[in-house]
Design a protein around this motif. Structure first.
Motif, PDB file in Angstrom:
ATOM      1  N   GLU A  68       5.205 -64.766  -4.225  1.00  0.00           N
ATOM      2  CA  GLU A  68       6.135 -63.658  -3.976  1.00  0.00           C
ATOM      3  C   GLU A  68       6.902 -63.899  -2.674  1.00  0.00           C
ATOM      4  N   LYS A  69       6.199 -64.348  -1.636  1.00  0.00           N
ATOM      5  CA  LYS A  69       6.857 -64.634  -0.361  1.00  0.00           C
ATOM      6  C   LYS A  69       7.850 -65.775  -0.507  1.00  0.00           C
ATOM      7  N   LEU A  70       7.481 -66.794  -1.262  1.00  0.00           N
ATOM      8  CA  LEU A  70       8.363 -67.937  -1.473  1.00  0.00           C
ATOM      9  C   LEU A  70       9.620 -67.513  -2.224  1.00  0.00           C
ATOM     10  N   ALA A  71       9.475 -66.664  -3.231  1.00  0.00           N
ATOM     11  CA  ALA A  71      10.636 -66.176  -3.984  1.00  0.00           C
ATOM     12  C   ALA A  71      11.560 -65.368  -3.076  1.00  0.00           C
ATOM     13  N   ALA A  72      10.990 -64.545  -2.205  1.00  0.00           N
ATOM     14  CA  ALA A  72      11.805 -63.751  -1.283  1.00  0.00           C
ATOM     15  C   ALA A  72      12.548 -64.670  -0.305  1.00  0.00           C
ATOM     16  N   LEU A  73      11.885 -65.714   0.165  1.00  0.00           N
ATOM     17  CA  LEU A  73      12.547 -66.659   1.072  1.00  0.00           C
ATOM     18  C   LEU A  73      13.679 -67.408   0.377  1.00  0.00           C
ATOM     19  N   LYS A  74      13.455 -67.804  -0.865  1.00  0.00           N
ATOM     20  CA  LYS A  74      14.509 -68.490  -1.618  1.00  0.00           C
ATOM     21  C   LYS A  74      15.712 -67.585  -1.821  1.00  0.00           C
ATOM     22  N   GLU A  75      15.447 -66.313  -2.072  1.00  0.00           N
ATOM     23  CA  GLU A  75      16.529 -65.350  -2.251  1.00  0.00           C
ATOM     24  C   GLU A  75      17.335 -65.193  -0.951  1.00  0.00           C
ATOM     25  N   LYS A  76      16.640 -65.126   0.178  1.00  0.00           N
ATOM     26  CA  LYS A  76      17.337 -65.019   1.462  1.00  0.00           C
ATOM     27  C   LYS A  76      18.160 -66.267   1.743  1.00  0.00           C
ATOM     28  N   ILE A  77      17.611 -67.431   1.415  1.00  0.00           N
ATOM     29  CA  ILE A  77      18.351 -68.680   1.627  1.00  0.00           C
ATOM     30  C   ILE A  77      19.624 -68.680   0.790  1.00  0.00           C
ATOM     31  N   ALA A  78      19.536 -68.210  -0.458  1.00  0.00           N
ATOM     32  CA  ALA A  78      20.715 -68.151  -1.331  1.00  0.00           C
ATOM     33  C   ALA A  78      21.767 -67.198  -0.752  1.00  0.00           C
ATOM     34  N   GLU A  79      21.324 -66.055  -0.237  1.00  0.00           N
ATOM     35  CA  GLU A  79      22.262 -65.104   0.375  1.00  0.00           C
ATOM     36  C   GLU A  79      22.951 -65.719   1.592  1.00  0.00           C
ATOM     37  N   HIS A  80      22.186 -66.391   2.426  1.00  0.00           N
ATOM     38  CA  HIS A  80      22.767 -67.010   3.625  1.00  0.00           C
ATOM     39  C   HIS A  80      23.714 -68.146   3.249  1.00  0.00           C
ATOM     40  N   GLN A  81      23.372 -68.904   2.220  1.00  0.00           N
ATOM     41  CA  GLN A  81      24.245 -69.991   1.785  1.00  0.00           C
ATOM     42  C   GLN A  81      25.560 -69.419   1.259  1.00  0.00           C
ATOM     43  N   LYS A  82      25.486 -68.320   0.521  1.00  0.00           N
ATOM     44  CA  LYS A  82      26.696 -67.662   0.010  1.00  0.00           C
ATOM     45  C   LYS A  82      27.565 -67.192   1.170  1.00  0.00           C
ATOM     46  N   HIS A  83      26.935 -66.607   2.181  1.00  0.00           N
ATOM     47  CA  HIS A  83      27.677 -66.138   3.356  1.00  0.00           C
ATOM     48  C   HIS A  83      28.329 -67.312   4.085  1.00  0.00           C
ATOM     49  N   LEU A  84      27.619 -68.413   4.232  1.00  0.00           N
ATOM     50  CA  LEU A  84      28.197 -69.595   4.878  1.00  0.00           C
ATOM     51  C   LEU A  84      29.375 -70.147   4.087  1.00  0.00           C
ATOM     52  N   ASN A  85      29.277 -70.141   2.771  1.00  0.00           N
ATOM     53  CA  ASN A  85      30.395 -70.601   1.935  1.00  0.00           C
ATOM     54  C   ASN A  85      31.618 -69.711   2.124  1.00  0.00           C
ATOM     55  N   GLU A  86      31.387 -68.390   2.211  1.00  0.00           N
ATOM     56  CA  GLU A  86      32.500 -67.464   2.449  1.00  0.00           C
ATOM     57  C   GLU A  86      33.151 -67.732   3.802  1.00  0.00           C
ATOM     58  N   LEU A  87      32.336 -67.967   4.818  1.00  0.00           N
ATOM     59  CA  LEU A  87      32.879 -68.271   6.143  1.00  0.00           C
ATOM     60  C   LEU A  87      33.670 -69.580   6.132  1.00  0.00           C
ATOM     61  N   ASP A  88      33.176 -70.586   5.438  1.00  0.00           N
ATOM     62  CA  ASP A  88      33.907 -71.853   5.322  1.00  0.00           C
ATOM     63  C   ASP A  88      35.256 -71.645   4.648  1.00  0.00           C
ATOM     64  N   GLN A  89      35.269 -70.811   3.610  1.00  0.00           N
ATOM     65  CA  GLN A  89      36.523 -70.532   2.906  1.00  0.00           C
ATOM     66  C   GLN A  89      37.514 -69.814   3.823  1.00  0.00           C
ATOM     67  N   GLN A  90      37.016 -68.864   4.620  1.00  0.00           N
ATOM     68  CA  GLN A  90      37.893 -68.164   5.560  1.00  0.00           C
ATOM     69  C   GLN A  90      38.466 -69.126   6.587  1.00  0.00           C
ATOM     70  N   VAL A  91      37.660 -70.036   7.081  1.00  0.00           N
ATOM     71  CA  VAL A  91      38.131 -71.016   8.065  1.00  0.00           C
ATOM     72  C   VAL A  91      39.199 -71.900   7.439  1.00  0.00           C
ATOM     73  N   GLU A  92      38.961 -72.349   6.221  1.00  0.00           N
ATOM     74  CA  GLU A  92      39.954 -73.196   5.541  1.00  0.00           C
ATOM     75  C   GLU A  92      41.255 -72.441   5.306  1.00  0.00           C
ATOM     76  N   ASP A  93      41.145 -71.156   4.916  1.00  0.00           N
ATOM     77  CA  ASP A  93      42.340 -70.350   4.684  1.00  0.00           C
ATOM     78  C   ASP A  93      43.141 -70.191   5.977  1.00  0.00           C
ATOM     79  N   ARG A  94      42.468 -69.909   7.061  1.00  0.00           N
ATOM     80  CA  ARG A  94      43.177 -69.728   8.336  1.00  0.00           C
ATOM     81  C   ARG A  94      43.776 -71.035   8.839  1.00  0.00           C
ATOM     82  N   MET A  95      43.046 -72.127   8.602  1.00  0.00           N
ATOM     83  CA  MET A  95      43.580 -73.422   9.018  1.00  0.00           C
ATOM     84  C   MET A  95      44.830 -73.758   8.207  1.00  0.00           C
ATOM     85  N   SER A  96      44.807 -73.463   6.905  1.00  0.00           N
ATOM     86  CA  SER A  96      45.985 -73.758   6.067  1.00  0.00           C
ATOM     87  C   SER A  96      47.148 -72.831   6.428  1.00  0.00           C
ATOM     88  N   GLN A  97      46.841 -71.564   6.768  1.00  0.00           N
ATOM     89  CA  GLN A  97      47.896 -70.646   7.189  1.00  0.00           C
ATOM     90  C   GLN A  97      48.503 -71.107   8.513  1.00  0.00           C
TER      91      GLN A  97
END
Length: 105
Positions: A68-97
């Motif tokens: 159960e703890k491992l599943a919760a940690l994997k879920e948190k890692i997925a959430e953080h990875q999604k957030h990092l991907n969003e931040l990367d996309q924002q950086v790319e958008d601003r750089m292109s702008q």
């Protein structure tokens, strides 16, 4: 005079050594094997079916909680990875702008 009689009667009692047996508050606790909740060591207790079943149940419970703890940690890692991907996309958008604005000038 009465004082001397009382003191003479008490003196022999004071000279006697203390007994080897102490009061409950000062004596060490003595437990039989397993009374303190400690696991029993070897011998006939290892072959007991109840002890084997109890150990298996404990192992199952611990493994389930760890999963159960491992599943919760994997879920948190997925959430953080999604957030990092969003931040990367924002950086790319601003750089292109920024590069478009620089080219327009």
């Amino acid at each position: 005079m009465n004082r001397q009689i009382i003191i003479q009667g008490v003196k022999p009692a004071l000279r006697t050594p203390l007994p080897a047996y102490r009061a409950l508050s000062t004596s060490a606790a003595r437990f039989a094997e397993g009374d303190t909740g400690a696991p029993k060591s070897g011998g006939s207790s290892q072959g007991d079916a109840f002890n084997k079943r109890e150990q298996a149940d404990e192992n199952y419970y611990v493994r389930k909680k760890e999963m159960e703890k491992l599943a919760a940690l994997k879920e948190k890692i997925a959430e953080h990875q999604k957030h990092l991907n969003e931040l990367d996309q924002q950086v790319e958008d601003r750089m292109s702008q920024g590069s478009k604005e620089g080219a327009d000038k």
